[in-house]
Scaffold this active site. Structure first.
Site, mmCIF file in Angstrom:
data_model
loop_
_atom_site.group_PDB
_atom_site.id
_atom_site.type_symbol
_atom_site.label_atom_id
_atom_site.label_comp_id
_atom_site.label_asym_id
_atom_site.label_seq_id
_atom_site.Cartn_x
_atom_site.Cartn_y
_atom_site.Cartn_z
ATOM 1 N N CYS A 130 0.801 -0.894 -0.046
ATOM 2 C CA CYS A 130 -0.162 0.482 0.243
ATOM 3 C C CYS A 130 0.572 0.945 -0.090
ATOM 4 C CB CYS A 130 -1.364 -0.388 1.056
ATOM 5 S SG CYS A 130 -0.042 -1.002 2.779
ATOM 6 N N HIS A 243 -3.353 6.084 4.449
ATOM 7 C CA HIS A 243 -1.492 6.251 4.607
ATOM 8 C C HIS A 243 -0.969 7.850 3.910
ATOM 9 C CE1 HIS A 243 -2.063 2.593 5.524
ATOM 10 N NE2 HIS A 243 -1.075 2.115 5.057
#
Ligand SMILES: NC(=O)c1ccc[n+]([C@@H]2O[C@H](COP(=O)([O-])OP(=O)(O)OC[C@H]3O[C@@H](n4cnc5c(N)ncnc54)[C@H](OP(=O)(O)O)[C@@H]3O)[C@@H](O)[C@H]2O)c1
Length: 340
Positions: A130, A243
């Site tokens: 990710c 994130h």
């Protein structure tokens, strides 16, 4: 004619998002099967306005299915992805198991969609980590213009990157802190994550870096350019989804911050929000449920000859996993299987 698509790990964070995104993007589907472990047999999951019942991955017959989007972790992937691939079903895998295999393409469609044709060696395509996915989307157009020499990245990674258990742990610890009779239990993460940050994601490597940090190095090289040097510090933060990354980039050629901003505004998958005023940047909460990789705080780094700093934020369950997997499925369909 559409595709016969399998989603394995359909009860998990990434699996559920894959189903949402397949529906949102109206992926051409004739038939869909949703799989998880035996524990979840019959569990209902949503796909658009339909409700589907999960089947057991261990007993599922992949014969006649076109593609399988896997999000079950490396262990079950090792056992079941080769079976699906051998049955002629192309696997798009979210785990790290195949990412570094030279016979498996590792794809972020905005960066290296042309690598898709390598899928036929094993009938498997890998989806990146990710934190790598969102970073390379932002770096690719800058690399094309000024050639990146070195990247220094610090990540601020949400707990959903550690699956359902990670989200539960932040929730339970947060509640326990407000309820003095409860113990704050540490299970999934190495230390308390509620009201804390932890500079440790995945196992330690011999050189003192963590596996998550090593992944960012190895995957950026495989997707973007083996000549790019990357050094990473990966940190878990008490955020549920999204994130963030502070990225320092050193280029071979000079790249002015205004030109970088213009390049990123035009770049596929990127969304620039960069006002030098209170709140003129994107934070993880704002990226949840979105497809874009958001870039803010674009500024010259005057401590090196050709340097820029950027702030990169994206929904880790989407661009960092499910969206990227569905984008790969779209490229696979368009360029290779040609059914839809
Ligand atoms: N979260 C992220 O940001 C992210 C990003 C990139 C890649 N990934 C990768 O994507 C994968 C899934 O992550 P996640 O966050 O979705 O995890 P998760 O929320 O914990 O979900 C795991 C899924 O895998 C299924 N599963 C586990 N063991 C199984 C088995 N033996 N057989 C069949 N199904 C099994 C679970 O089914 P049950 O409900 O039946 O247990 C569940 O559907 C992992 O490889 C992860 O590294 C995650």
């Amino acid at each position: 004619m559409g595709y016969r698509v399998v989603v394995a790990g359909a009860t998990g964070n990434v699996g559920r998002e894959m189903l949402n995104i397949l529906a949102e993007r109206e992926f051409p589907i004739d038939d869909i099967a949703v799989l998880a472990s035996r524990r979840s047999l019959g569990t209902e999951v949503s796909f658009g306005d339909k409700t589907l019942k999960t089947q057991d991955l261990a007993t599922f017959d992949f014969t006649g299915w076109d593609m399988a989007l896997f999000a079950v972790g490396s262990g079950p992937t090792k056992e079941f992805a080769p079976k699906a691939a051998a049955a002629g079903c192309v696997v798009i895998d979210n785990s790290s198991l195949y990412r570094y295999d030279p016979d498996v393409p590792l794809i972020v469609p905005e960066c290296n969609a042309e690598a898709i044709h390598g899928y036929s060696k094993k009938n498997i395509i890998a989806n990146p980590n990710c934190s790598t996915a969102q970073m390379v989307v932002a770096l690719k157009p800058l690399h094309d213009r000024a050639k990146i020499k070195r990247v220094v990245v610090s990540t601020y990674q949400s707990v959903s990157g550690a699956g359902k258990e990670g989200m539960d742990e932040l929730w339970d610890q947060t509640k326990a802190i407000y309820n003095p009779t409860d113990d704050v239990k540490v299970k999934k993460f190495q230390k308390q994550i509620a009201f804390n940050v932890i500079p440790h994601i995945e196992v330690f490597m011999e050189d003192g870096s963590t596996k998550e940090e090593w992944k960012m190095v190895a995957e950026t090289k495989k997707i973007e350019d083996p000549s790019i040097k990357v050094t990473a510090t990966c940190v878990r933060v008490p955020v549920f989804v999204g994130h963030a990354e502070a990225v320092n980039v050193e280029f071979e050629d000079f790249l002015d911050e205004d030109e970088a901003r213009d390049i990123l505004r035009e770049a596929p998958g990127c969304m620039v929000i960069d006002k030098r005023e209170d709140g003129g940047y994107v934070t993880p909460i704002e990226c949840v449920g979105d497809f874009a990789t958001f870039i803010s705080r674009i500024r010259q780094d005057s401590t090196v000859e050709n340097g820029l700093n950027i702030w990169v934020v994206s929904d880790n369950l989407r661009k960092g996993a499910a969206l990227n997997a569905v984008q790969i499925a779209e490229v696979l369909g368009r360029e290779c299987l040609k059914k839809g």
